[in-house]
Motif scaffolding. Sequence first.
Motif, PDB file in Angstrom:
ATOM      1  N   PHE A  84       3.740 -20.679 -36.969  1.00 43.29           N
ATOM      2  CA  PHE A  84       2.028 -21.587 -36.203  1.00 43.29           C
ATOM      3  C   PHE A  84       2.825 -22.576 -36.142  1.00 43.29           C
ATOM      4  O   PHE A  84       2.877 -23.427 -37.081  1.00 43.29           O
ATOM      5  N   THR A  85       1.662 -23.767 -35.438  1.00 38.12           N
ATOM      6  CA  THR A  85       1.717 -24.753 -34.924  1.00 38.12           C
ATOM      7  C   THR A  85      -0.386 -25.535 -34.276  1.00 38.12           C
ATOM      8  O   THR A  85      -0.163 -24.791 -33.907  1.00 38.12           O
ATOM      9  N   PRO A  86       0.027 -26.422 -34.481  1.00 39.41           N
ATOM     10  CA  PRO A  86      -1.118 -27.236 -33.926  1.00 39.41           C
ATOM     11  C   PRO A  86      -1.390 -26.881 -32.466  1.00 39.41           C
ATOM     12  O   PRO A  86      -2.650 -26.609 -32.435  1.00 39.41           O
ATOM     13  N   GLN A  87      -0.014 -27.364 -32.334  1.00 40.01           N
ATOM     14  CA  GLN A  87      -0.746 -27.150 -30.559  1.00 40.01           C
ATOM     15  C   GLN A  87      -0.943 -25.721 -30.278  1.00 40.01           C
ATOM     16  O   GLN A  87      -1.568 -25.591 -29.011  1.00 40.01           O
ATOM     17  N   GLU A  88      -0.238 -24.778 -31.112  1.00 38.27           N
ATOM     18  CA  GLU A  88      -0.413 -23.449 -30.782  1.00 38.27           C
ATOM     19  C   GLU A  88      -2.298 -23.107 -30.689  1.00 38.27           C
ATOM     20  O   GLU A  88      -2.518 -22.341 -30.359  1.00 38.27           O
ATOM     21  N   ILE A  89      -3.319 -23.496 -32.141  1.00 40.94           N
ATOM     22  CA  ILE A  89      -4.506 -23.150 -32.387  1.00 40.94           C
ATOM     23  C   ILE A  89      -4.306 -24.455 -31.384  1.00 40.94           C
ATOM     24  O   ILE A  89      -6.009 -23.964 -30.437  1.00 40.94           O
ATOM     25  N   THR A  90      -4.264 -25.851 -31.118  1.00 46.24           N
ATOM     26  CA  THR A  90      -5.378 -25.567 -29.587  1.00 46.24           C
ATOM     27  C   THR A  90      -5.182 -25.504 -28.708  1.00 46.24           C
ATOM     28  O   THR A  90      -6.097 -25.473 -28.211  1.00 46.24           O
ATOM     29  N   ARG A  91      -4.437 -24.685 -27.858  1.00 44.42           N
ATOM     30  CA  ARG A  91      -4.320 -24.658 -26.355  1.00 44.42           C
ATOM     31  C   ARG A  91      -5.257 -23.164 -27.155  1.00 44.42           C
ATOM     32  O   ARG A  91      -5.789 -22.396 -26.061  1.00 44.42           O
ATOM     33  N   MET A  92      -5.070 -22.077 -28.165  1.00 40.04           N
ATOM     34  CA  MET A  92      -5.787 -21.129 -28.271  1.00 40.04           C
ATOM     35  C   MET A  92      -7.553 -21.359 -28.056  1.00 40.04           C
ATOM     36  O   MET A  92      -7.960 -20.491 -27.263  1.00 40.04           O
ATOM     37  N   ARG A  93      -7.494 -22.472 -28.716  1.00 39.72           N
ATOM     38  CA  ARG A  93      -9.352 -22.975 -28.303  1.00 39.72           C
ATOM     39  C   ARG A  93      -9.525 -23.574 -27.644  1.00 39.72           C
ATOM     40  O   ARG A  93     -10.201 -23.004 -26.917  1.00 39.72           O
ATOM     41  N   GLU A  94      -7.979 -24.093 -25.931  1.00 36.00           N
ATOM     42  CA  GLU A  94      -8.615 -24.135 -25.271  1.00 36.00           C
ATOM     43  C   GLU A  94      -8.836 -23.446 -23.807  1.00 36.00           C
ATOM     44  O   GLU A  94      -9.919 -22.819 -23.327  1.00 36.00           O
ATOM     45  N   ASP A  95      -8.597 -21.734 -24.543  1.00 33.48           N
ATOM     46  CA  ASP A  95      -7.827 -20.577 -23.727  1.00 33.48           C
ATOM     47  C   ASP A  95      -9.534 -19.944 -24.225  1.00 33.48           C
ATOM     48  O   ASP A  95     -10.248 -18.772 -23.268  1.00 33.48           O
ATOM     49  N   ASN A  96      -9.866 -20.040 -25.526  1.00 34.16           N
ATOM     50  CA  ASN A  96     -10.752 -18.775 -26.146  1.00 34.16           C
ATOM     51  C   ASN A  96     -11.907 -20.144 -26.697  1.00 34.16           C
ATOM     52  O   ASN A  96     -12.147 -20.335 -27.723  1.00 34.16           O
ATOM     53  N   PRO A  97     -13.063 -20.578 -25.404  1.00 33.68           N
ATOM     54  CA  PRO A  97     -14.139 -21.432 -25.909  1.00 33.68           C
ATOM     55  C   PRO A  97     -15.390 -21.215 -27.288  1.00 33.68           C
ATOM     56  O   PRO A  97     -15.311 -19.962 -26.874  1.00 33.68           O
ATOM     57  N   GLY A  98     -15.405 -21.809 -28.428  1.00 28.97           N
ATOM     58  CA  GLY A  98     -16.630 -21.089 -29.014  1.00 28.97           C
ATOM     59  C   GLY A  98     -15.238 -20.235 -30.383  1.00 28.97           C
ATOM     60  O   GLY A  98     -15.851 -19.482 -31.213  1.00 28.97           O
ATOM     61  N   VAL A  99     -14.269 -20.332 -30.616  1.00 22.22           N
ATOM     62  CA  VAL A  99     -13.634 -18.744 -30.959  1.00 22.22           C
ATOM     63  C   VAL A  99     -13.079 -19.847 -32.397  1.00 22.22           C
ATOM     64  O   VAL A  99     -13.199 -21.362 -32.644  1.00 22.22           O
ATOM     65  N   VAL A 100     -13.552 -18.916 -33.867  1.00 23.11           N
ATOM     66  CA  VAL A 100     -13.572 -19.908 -34.810  1.00 23.11           C
ATOM     67  C   VAL A 100     -11.843 -19.774 -35.673  1.00 23.11           C
ATOM     68  O   VAL A 100     -11.564 -18.336 -35.286  1.00 23.11           O
ATOM     69  N   VAL A 101     -11.510 -20.467 -36.165  1.00 22.31           N
ATOM     70  CA  VAL A 101      -9.937 -20.107 -36.168  1.00 22.31           C
ATOM     71  C   VAL A 101      -9.603 -19.509 -37.821  1.00 22.31           C
ATOM     72  O   VAL A 101     -10.456 -20.930 -39.069  1.00 22.31           O
TER      73      VAL A 101
END
Length: 326
Positions: free
Chosen positions: A204-221
């Motif tokens: 897992f990478t920070p960039q992947e998490i950032t991309r997931m947040r952008e694609d899924n607004p409001g997601v809790v990680v």
Amino acid sequence: MNQLGPRQAADRLYDRVRHLVPEMEWATFLDDIRAIEELKQQRNAIILAHNYQTPEIFHCVADIRGDSLALAREAQEASADVIVMAGVHFMAETAKMLNPDSTVLIPDMRAGCSLADSITAADVRLLRERHPGVPVVTYVNTSAEVKAESDICCTSGNAKRVVESLGTDRVIMIPDEFLARNIEAETGIKMITWPGHCEVHERFTPQEITRMREDNPGVVVLAHPECPPEVVAVSDFSGSTAMMSDYVQAHDGGKVLLVTECSMSDNLALLHPKIDFVRPCNMCPHMKRITLSGLRHALETMTHEVTIDPALAARGRRAVERMLAI
């Protein structure tokens, strides 16, 4: 299966997984599930399943479910003649250490762990020589030989408490480098680390998490502490699989991203249908070596039995029991 007829029992089990497992696929599981239930009764056996097992194992044939800490605790209380580990080899060894009089089986001897494989007992002895007097805290994701060289064990769920209980400003924490760094950040206690990593969580990478947040607004990680510190830093919460489960239970709704092995999301999705789980699917190849047919074969043939030298087991058991006492 219980006191129900075979068809009723099968229907009740399918109710647990029908939202995830198609009927045609379920039909391929039925024969093994029925055989496993019968064999468990015949052998006075129980199945312990880790959170990373697939739903048909986790929800349908497992008797005890949870993370490494929960399985260790429950194994200590088990009264079964036979314990079958639906997990990886170090978990089966831990169950054997805590239950020396029980027969412990693992269906596939290839179900290993990159962390457990990263360090040996000789490595621990060398660390002690280089850092005399510094206590050794060993993650349960290790072999019995490594546990036997340790002062105390920990899991991702209790690592912070274990480290703080030692009352020292330096700790040798092995073998997961990322877990040690994440605990160091939480406690301020200096960690002497080992370069071991989980092959699932290290990807897992920070960039992947950032991309997931952008694609899924409001997601809790929610990130597992075996992830790199940079990943934990960009997450909303970090904790063991049990702590993730508790978090989801307390916040039953919305979108959730579990930064861990993908079967964890599947198993929680069946329990929490109101939550939309975003799945970045990193799969553990070792956990996936455990199958229904493998569990059935293990109970039919009583293979593969996990054995540990009694003297070695006694030393390793002390480290595990010290952890469980906290």
